[in-house]
Design a protein around this motif. Structure first.
Motif, PDB file in Angstrom:
ATOM      1  N   SER A 150       0.841  -1.214   0.000  1.00 51.79           N
ATOM      2  CA  SER A 150       0.000   0.000   0.000  1.00 51.79           C
ATOM      3  C   SER A 150       0.865   1.249   0.000  1.00 51.79           C
ATOM      4  O   SER A 150       0.553   2.236  -0.674  1.00 51.79           O
ATOM      5  N   SER A 151       1.963   1.202   0.747  1.00 59.79           N
ATOM      6  CA  SER A 151       2.886   2.340   0.784  1.00 59.79           C
ATOM      7  C   SER A 151       3.433   2.614  -0.620  1.00 59.79           C
ATOM      8  O   SER A 151       3.471   3.757  -1.082  1.00 59.79           O
ATOM      9  N   SER A 152       3.817   1.539  -1.302  1.00 58.26           N
ATOM     10  CA  SER A 152       4.370   1.655  -2.654  1.00 58.26           C
ATOM     11  C   SER A 152       3.334   2.236  -3.626  1.00 58.26           C
ATOM     12  O   SER A 152       3.647   3.096  -4.457  1.00 58.26           O
ATOM     13  N   GLN A 153       2.077   1.787  -3.499  1.00 55.59           N
ATOM     14  CA  GLN A 153       1.007   2.310  -4.381  1.00 55.59           C
ATOM     15  C   GLN A 153       0.821   3.819  -4.176  1.00 55.59           C
ATOM     16  O   GLN A 153       0.623   4.563  -5.141  1.00 55.59           O
ATOM     17  N   CYS A 154       0.876   4.258  -2.918  1.00 57.67           N
ATOM     18  CA  CYS A 154       0.711   5.689  -2.634  1.00 57.67           C
ATOM     19  C   CYS A 154       1.897   6.488  -3.170  1.00 57.67           C
ATOM     20  O   CYS A 154       1.736   7.586  -3.687  1.00 57.67           O
ATOM     21  N   GLN A 169      12.581  15.102 -11.541  1.00 57.38           N
ATOM     22  CA  GLN A 169      13.620  14.417 -10.767  1.00 57.38           C
ATOM     23  C   GLN A 169      12.995  13.657  -9.588  1.00 57.38           C
ATOM     24  O   GLN A 169      13.305  12.489  -9.356  1.00 57.38           O
ATOM     25  N   THR A 170      12.093  14.339  -8.877  1.00 58.61           N
ATOM     26  CA  THR A 170      11.391  13.703  -7.745  1.00 58.61           C
ATOM     27  C   THR A 170      10.664  12.447  -8.218  1.00 58.61           C
ATOM     28  O   THR A 170      10.772  11.378  -7.610  1.00 58.61           O
ATOM     29  N   ALA A 171       9.921  12.594  -9.333  1.00 60.27           N
ATOM     30  CA  ALA A 171       9.134  11.465  -9.867  1.00 60.27           C
ATOM     31  C   ALA A 171      10.049  10.314 -10.266  1.00 60.27           C
ATOM     32  O   ALA A 171       9.779   9.147  -9.931  1.00 60.27           O
ATOM     33  N   GLU A 176      12.186   4.818  -9.405  1.00 62.50           N
ATOM     34  CA  GLU A 176      13.366   3.951  -9.263  1.00 62.50           C
ATOM     35  C   GLU A 176      13.310   3.173  -7.944  1.00 62.50           C
ATOM     36  O   GLU A 176      13.603   1.977  -7.904  1.00 62.50           O
ATOM     37  N   GLU A 177      12.890   3.869  -6.870  1.00 63.42           N
ATOM     38  CA  GLU A 177      12.741   3.211  -5.556  1.00 63.42           C
ATOM     39  C   GLU A 177      11.692   2.098  -5.622  1.00 63.42           C
ATOM     40  O   GLU A 177      11.892   0.997  -5.119  1.00 63.42           O
ATOM     41  N   VAL A 178      10.543   2.433  -6.246  1.00 63.48           N
ATOM     42  CA  VAL A 178       9.440   1.466  -6.348  1.00 63.48           C
ATOM     43  C   VAL A 178       9.887   0.243  -7.165  1.00 63.48           C
ATOM     44  O   VAL A 178       9.567  -0.897  -6.824  1.00 63.48           O
ATOM     45  N   ALA A 179      10.667   0.492  -8.216  1.00 59.81           N
ATOM     46  CA  ALA A 179      11.185  -0.616  -9.035  1.00 59.81           C
ATOM     47  C   ALA A 179      12.108  -1.500  -8.201  1.00 59.81           C
ATOM     48  O   ALA A 179      12.027  -2.729  -8.267  1.00 59.81           O
ATOM     49  N   ALA A 192       8.440  -4.432 -12.369  1.00 56.76           N
ATOM     50  CA  ALA A 192       9.582  -3.505 -12.237  1.00 56.76           C
ATOM     51  C   ALA A 192       9.871  -2.779 -13.555  1.00 56.76           C
ATOM     52  O   ALA A 192      10.176  -1.587 -13.569  1.00 56.76           O
ATOM     53  N   ARG A 193       9.743  -3.509 -14.669  1.00 56.52           N
ATOM     54  CA  ARG A 193      10.072  -2.887 -15.969  1.00 56.52           C
ATOM     55  C   ARG A 193       9.175  -1.675 -16.259  1.00 56.52           C
ATOM     56  O   ARG A 193       9.617  -0.684 -16.840  1.00 56.52           O
ATOM     57  N   GLY A 194       7.894  -1.770 -15.819  1.00 56.99           N
ATOM     58  CA  GLY A 194       6.965  -0.649 -16.025  1.00 56.99           C
ATOM     59  C   GLY A 194       7.382   0.575 -15.210  1.00 56.99           C
ATOM     60  O   GLY A 194       7.307   1.712 -15.689  1.00 56.99           O
ATOM     61  N   HIS A 195       7.848   0.328 -13.970  1.00 54.66           N
ATOM     62  CA  HIS A 195       8.292   1.443 -13.122  1.00 54.66           C
ATOM     63  C   HIS A 195       9.562   2.072 -13.695  1.00 54.66           C
ATOM     64  O   HIS A 195       9.735   3.286 -13.662  1.00 54.66           O
ATOM     65  N   LEU A 196      10.453   1.222 -14.224  1.00 54.30           N
ATOM     66  CA  LEU A 196      11.692   1.749 -14.807  1.00 54.30           C
ATOM     67  C   LEU A 196      11.396   2.538 -16.088  1.00 54.30           C
ATOM     68  O   LEU A 196      12.048   3.549 -16.366  1.00 54.30           O
ATOM     69  N   LEU A 197      10.381   2.087 -16.836  1.00 46.90           N
ATOM     70  CA  LEU A 197       9.970   2.852 -18.030  1.00 46.90           C
ATOM     71  C   LEU A 197       9.469   4.242 -17.601  1.00 46.90           C
ATOM     72  O   LEU A 197       9.864   5.265 -18.178  1.00 46.90           O
TER      73      LEU A 197
END
Length: 289
Positions: A150-154, A169-171, A176-179, A192-197
């Motif tokens: 849930s933390s990651s989704q937020c 930069q913030t985004a 990167e952290e979420v990935a 993970a690949r979607g977050h890195l994209l």
């Protein structure tokens, strides 16, 4: 219809009489609370949302007098549910009261849930700055309770809105952290690949070719399988098109990817910003020649 409203008003009158009357301090507020609950239920039956919400707020006040903070928080949540039908602004105010009470009694998980709900209401209102504030609070509270998914989704919501507001930069850092978190979790690894994209698109929006290429190297170190993905190939192609200031080449790479994996509105919006950036540079070059 009118009957229930009249009933609700009668319950309210009785509640006020109880509060003003004599009686043991605690018990008179408990009695009044019961009456306000009945009043709220009567108003809800006739869809008198404003009056039902007000009755719940009065109920919360009685609960606080009896030092029942958890019950008071629940009453504020009930009032917010009614306000949501007519006034998101007032719903936010009631949920805020609930959050503050839940924090006082260390109910962090529930406080996180309602912070997230406030974030969603601000998102509906298109107030991205406030949405970011509340999704961040929710993410931190969930993390305190180790509710990491849930933390990651937020946090992803924070990244999404930050990018929309131009805080690339913030985004990028959040994605990167979420990935990184996803890669350490077998169930989430594939995402993970979607977050890195997303992170890479934010890097492109910054318009710094060196940063983009460094980021791509970093992502391939983070996830050794990333270099074989279509997401990585797309970012690499976009980086080349950006470096060469070739808007047509940029469009071709985007279209090819989109024909197999549909790009969502967020990615499309940000990629259009990058393309406009390339076009502006092309125009500058034309003016100089």
């Amino acid at each position: 219809m009118g009957l229930d409203v009249a009933k609700g008003e009668e319950f309210e009158r009785k509640a006020e009489k109880k509060i003003k009357g004599w009686g043991l301090f605690g018990s008179k507020y408990d009695d009044a609370a019961d009456l306000y609950q009945k009043a709220a239920n009567s108003f809800k039956l006739t869809k008198s949302w404003d009056r039902a919400a007000t009755a719940y707020i009065k109920l919360a006040g009685c609960n606080l007098k009896s030092d029942s903070k958890h019950e008071a928080a629940s009453a504020y949540v009930d009032s917010a549910s009614c306000y949501k039908k007519i006034s998101p602004k007032q719903a936010i105010s009631s949920l805020d009261q609930a959050v503050n009470l839940l924090l006082e009694i260390n109910r962090f998980n529930m406080a996180a849930k309602y912070c997230k709900e406030i974030g969603e209401l601000y998102e509906q209102e298109r107030n991205m700055d406030q949405a970011i504030t509340y999704f961040e609070r929710a993410a931190d509270l969930y993390q305190t309770e180790e509710v990491n998914t849930s933390s990651s989704q937020c946090r992803q919501k924070v990244a999404e809105f930050s990018a929309q507001l131009g805080k690339y930069q913030t985004a990028a850092e959040i994605y990167e952290e979420v990935a990184g978190y996803a890669l350490n979790n077998n169930l989430l690894k594939y995402g993970a690949r979607g977050h890195l994209l997303n992170a890479g698109i934010c890097q492109l929006c910054k318009g710094d070719v060196v940063a983009i290429n460094n980021a791509l190297e970093k992502y391939q170190d983070l996830d050794p399988t990333f270099s074989r993905t279509r997401e990585c190939k797309l970012l690499a192609a976009l980086a080349v098109a950006f470096d060469e200031e070739d808007a047509a080449k940029f469009s071709v790479a985007v279209k090819e990817f989109d024909s197999i994996t549909k790009l969502d509105a967020w990615k499309t919006t940000l990629l259009l910003r990058v393309k406009e950036n390339i076009k502006a540079k092309e125009l500058e070059e034309d003016d100089l020649t």
